[in-house]
Design a protein around this motif. Structure first.
Motif, PDB file in Angstrom:
ATOM      1  N   ARG A 132       0.828  -1.205   0.000  1.00 39.51           N
ATOM      2  CA  ARG A 132       0.000   0.000   0.000  1.00 39.51           C
ATOM      3  C   ARG A 132       0.867   1.263   0.000  1.00 39.51           C
ATOM      4  O   ARG A 132       0.478   2.296  -0.553  1.00 39.51           O
ATOM      5  CB  ARG A 132      -0.925  -0.007   1.230  1.00 39.51           C
ATOM      6  CG  ARG A 132      -2.193  -0.808   0.983  1.00 39.51           C
ATOM      7  CD  ARG A 132      -2.969  -1.086   2.251  1.00 39.51           C
ATOM      8  NE  ARG A 132      -3.279   0.045   3.070  1.00 39.51           N
ATOM      9  CZ  ARG A 132      -4.443   0.712   3.068  1.00 39.51           C
ATOM     10  NH1 ARG A 132      -5.396   0.375   2.225  1.00 39.51           N
ATOM     11  NH2 ARG A 132      -4.647   1.713   3.904  1.00 39.51           N
ATOM     12  N   ALA A 185       1.713   1.813  -3.538  1.00 45.32           N
ATOM     13  CA  ALA A 185       0.508   2.220  -4.272  1.00 45.32           C
ATOM     14  C   ALA A 185       0.163   3.681  -3.987  1.00 45.32           C
ATOM     15  O   ALA A 185      -0.245   4.422  -4.887  1.00 45.32           O
ATOM     16  CB  ALA A 185      -0.666   1.316  -3.888  1.00 45.32           C
ATOM     17  N   GLU A 229       2.513   5.920  -5.949  1.00 43.07           N
ATOM     18  CA  GLU A 229       2.128   5.935  -7.363  1.00 43.07           C
ATOM     19  C   GLU A 229       0.881   6.786  -7.571  1.00 43.07           C
ATOM     20  O   GLU A 229       0.770   7.521  -8.554  1.00 43.07           O
ATOM     21  CB  GLU A 229       1.868   4.508  -7.843  1.00 43.07           C
ATOM     22  CG  GLU A 229       3.122   3.656  -7.968  1.00 43.07           C
ATOM     23  CD  GLU A 229       2.817   2.256  -8.446  1.00 43.07           C
ATOM     24  OE1 GLU A 229       1.787   2.068  -9.116  1.00 43.07           O
ATOM     25  OE2 GLU A 229       3.599   1.331  -8.135  1.00 43.07           O
ATOM     26  N   GLN A 230      -0.074   6.694  -6.641  1.00 43.56           N
ATOM     27  CA  GLN A 230      -1.299   7.483  -6.745  1.00 43.56           C
ATOM     28  C   GLN A 230      -0.999   8.975  -6.717  1.00 43.56           C
ATOM     29  O   GLN A 230      -1.562   9.757  -7.485  1.00 43.56           O
ATOM     30  CB  GLN A 230      -2.250   7.119  -5.594  1.00 43.56           C
ATOM     31  CG  GLN A 230      -3.601   7.830  -5.654  1.00 43.56           C
ATOM     32  CD  GLN A 230      -4.415   7.614  -4.398  1.00 43.56           C
ATOM     33  OE1 GLN A 230      -4.035   8.051  -3.317  1.00 43.56           O
ATOM     34  NE2 GLN A 230      -5.533   6.917  -4.539  1.00 43.56           N
ATOM     35  N   PHE A 253      -4.866  -2.424  -2.030  1.00 44.73           N
ATOM     36  CA  PHE A 253      -5.805  -1.373  -2.405  1.00 44.73           C
ATOM     37  C   PHE A 253      -5.805  -0.271  -1.349  1.00 44.73           C
ATOM     38  O   PHE A 253      -5.774  -0.547  -0.143  1.00 44.73           O
ATOM     39  CB  PHE A 253      -7.220  -1.939  -2.559  1.00 44.73           C
ATOM     40  CG  PHE A 253      -7.376  -2.854  -3.745  1.00 44.73           C
ATOM     41  CD1 PHE A 253      -7.255  -2.364  -5.032  1.00 44.73           C
ATOM     42  CD2 PHE A 253      -7.629  -4.203  -3.574  1.00 44.73           C
ATOM     43  CE1 PHE A 253      -7.384  -3.200  -6.132  1.00 44.73           C
ATOM     44  CE2 PHE A 253      -7.765  -5.046  -4.655  1.00 44.73           C
ATOM     45  CZ  PHE A 253      -7.651  -4.550  -5.945  1.00 44.73           C
ATOM     46  N   SER A 298      -7.033  -5.624  -9.789  1.00 44.90           N
ATOM     47  CA  SER A 298      -5.623  -6.011  -9.713  1.00 44.90           C
ATOM     48  C   SER A 298      -5.082  -6.313 -11.100  1.00 44.90           C
ATOM     49  O   SER A 298      -3.979  -5.887 -11.458  1.00 44.90           O
ATOM     50  CB  SER A 298      -5.458  -7.238  -8.807  1.00 44.90           C
ATOM     51  OG  SER A 298      -5.726  -6.918  -7.466  1.00 44.90           O
ATOM     52  N   ASP A 326      -4.683  -3.157 -13.033  1.00 43.56           N
ATOM     53  CA  ASP A 326      -3.776  -2.210 -12.372  1.00 43.56           C
ATOM     54  C   ASP A 326      -4.482  -0.898 -12.030  1.00 43.56           C
ATOM     55  O   ASP A 326      -3.947   0.187 -12.232  1.00 43.56           O
ATOM     56  CB  ASP A 326      -2.559  -1.931 -13.248  1.00 43.56           C
ATOM     57  CG  ASP A 326      -1.382  -1.360 -12.455  1.00 43.56           C
ATOM     58  OD1 ASP A 326      -1.260  -1.696 -11.263  1.00 43.56           O
ATOM     59  OD2 ASP A 326      -0.608  -0.573 -13.012  1.00 43.56           O
ATOM     60  N   LYS A 329      -5.468   1.686  -9.423  1.00 40.08           N
ATOM     61  CA  LYS A 329      -4.904   2.038  -8.120  1.00 40.08           C
ATOM     62  C   LYS A 329      -5.583   3.236  -7.466  1.00 40.08           C
ATOM     63  O   LYS A 329      -5.332   3.507  -6.302  1.00 40.08           O
ATOM     64  CB  LYS A 329      -3.405   2.328  -8.250  1.00 40.08           C
ATOM     65  CG  LYS A 329      -2.587   1.154  -8.769  1.00 40.08           C
ATOM     66  CD  LYS A 329      -1.114   1.499  -8.808  1.00 40.08           C
ATOM     67  CE  LYS A 329      -0.280   0.347  -9.342  1.00 40.08           C
ATOM     68  NZ  LYS A 329      -0.378  -0.859  -8.506  1.00 40.08           N
ATOM     69  N   THR A 330      -6.404   3.995  -8.192  1.00 41.60           N
ATOM     70  CA  THR A 330      -7.018   5.193  -7.632  1.00 41.60           C
ATOM     71  C   THR A 330      -8.530   5.139  -7.780  1.00 41.60           C
ATOM     72  O   THR A 330      -9.068   4.431  -8.649  1.00 41.60           O
ATOM     73  CB  THR A 330      -6.499   6.464  -8.324  1.00 41.60           C
ATOM     74  OG1 THR A 330      -7.004   6.509  -9.663  1.00 41.60           O
ATOM     75  CG2 THR A 330      -4.975   6.483  -8.364  1.00 41.60           C
TER      76      THR A 330
END
Length: 385
Positions: A218, A221, A224-225, A282, A316, A319, A321-322
């Motif tokens: 996370r 993630a 990246e977000q 997530f 998943s 991909d 992620k947001t």
């Protein structure tokens, strides 16, 4: 780089490595091949006078080129060599290994060594002073005048991840590692890769922890977000409002609010399901929107685990992620093969209770709860218009 390519040494770069430190501390990390390559480079150093083909080194060490390249990678990662391409040849710069005290005082190197030889063996290598020992060493100003020698600072490790302060904040905030050895290495790698200080890394780790347990999945993630550009211009007013609400609540609080509208309570199985989604990597806003979508599509007061996990696996694979990506994905995904009846409204992924003209026959108390969530979701959008 090919076997017939050549290399030379950097001029005036002769080093005299501490062989005890090299063997006891570095060799377990880099392996026998890299250990032999480093010693070869040190002992065949010629002050940059000539070009040498890599085959010369391979012939002496008696192993293949793939093993040589792997050895160079490990030596570079541990700070023992720098490898440069210079025109049609290569240039090698050597560095001495850290001394025992500097190496073992470095949290990352120590943790990595512990993962290879065990903490007990590392403790045996640690240099410790008796508790009652008193430092009687003279200071520089007590020995040299202002016209004396320049003080020489001992070599320090390039890595500067303050693990002790990181752990202090963890204890303060009730956080814990899943596996300290692997998590410490992962955190250092993440901080170095993204150019973050240990404190910046901690702030992200705290925000993405799952029930107090640090989650590297996370953490990555979330980074990246934050780096992705906003896609909210492609969302409807209702979807933007739903997104803002999903971003401002923890999943269990968000689910509890939705279930109260259905005269229901959050179950232990649902709490476990939320934890599983977090462990999959997530972030909270994506989990909240998956929960919202599941309750709306299944028309139930309880989370359908099979349906929700199908969404999670789909996300998943794609991909996602947001929260923005999730809503845009549902916009584009066909919702039903049946054609809508004439005069009817097309299906939408935003739940019906988010619309201002939605009517319900619920009690006065439930209606107040419903209106409060609607105000949270739509209030700011209304003010912006």
């Amino acid at each position: 780089m090919k076997p017939n390519d050549t290399f030379s040494y950097l001029k005036n770069n002769c080093v005299y490595p501490d062989q005890a430190s090299l063997l006891q501390l570095y060799q377990p990390l880099m392996g026998a091949d890299a250990y032999l390559v480093y010693n070869y480079l040190v002992h065949f150093f010629d002050n940059g006078r000539a070009l040498h083909p890599f085959t010369e080194l391979l012939n002496h060490l008696q192993f293949g080129f793939d093993r040589l390249r792997t050895a160079f990678d490990k030596l570079g990662a541990l700070g023992l060599i720098k490898f440069y391409q210079h025109h049609q040849t290569y240039l090698i710069k050597l560095s001495s290994p850290l001394d025992r005290e500097s190496f073992l005082n470095n949290a990352v190197y120590r943790s990595l060594l512990s993962s290879y030889i065990g903490e007990v063996a590392v403790e045996d290598l640690q240099m410790t002073l008796p508790v009652e020992a008193v430092d009687q060493t003279k200071r520089f100003s007590e020995v040299f005048s202002d016209r004396g020698e320049v003080y020489h600072h001992p070599k320090q490790a390039d890595i500067n991840f303050d693990l002790e302060h990181f752990k202090q904040l963890m204890r303060r905030d009730g956080l814990y590692f899943d596996n300290e050895q692997t998590d410490v290495l992962g955190l250092y790698h993440f901080a170095e890769e993204n150019g973050l200080t240990w404190f910046d890394t901690y702030q992200l780790a705290k925000a993405t922890a799952v029930k107090g347990q640090l989650s590297l999945v996370r953490l990555r993630a979330k980074q990246e977000q934050q780096e992705q550009p906003s896609q909210s211009t492609g969302l409807t007013r209702e979807e933007q409002a739903a997104l803002k609400t999903a971003q401002s609540h923890a999943p269990e609080v968000y689910l509890s609010t939705l279930k109260k509208m259905r005269k229901a309570m959050v179950t232990d199985q649902e709490r476990q399901l939320l934890r599983e989604l977090a462990q999959m990597g997530f972030l909270d806003d994506v989990i909240n929107l998956m929960v919202l979508y599941t309750l709306q599509r299944t028309k139930s007061a309880n989370l359908n685990k099979v349906y929700l996990m199908k969404i999670a696996n789909d996300f998943s694979y794609k991909d996602i992620k947001t929260g923005e990506q999730a809503l845009l994905y549902w916009q584009q995904k066909p919702q039903s093969s049946a054609k809508p009846k004439a005069g009817s409204n097309p299906q939408t992924n935003v739940p019906s209770w988010s619309h201002q003209d939605y009517k319900t026959e619920s009690s006065q108390e439930e209606q107040e709860q419903l209106e409060e969530l609607k105000r949270q979701m739509l209030g700011q959008s209304g003010r912006e218009e």
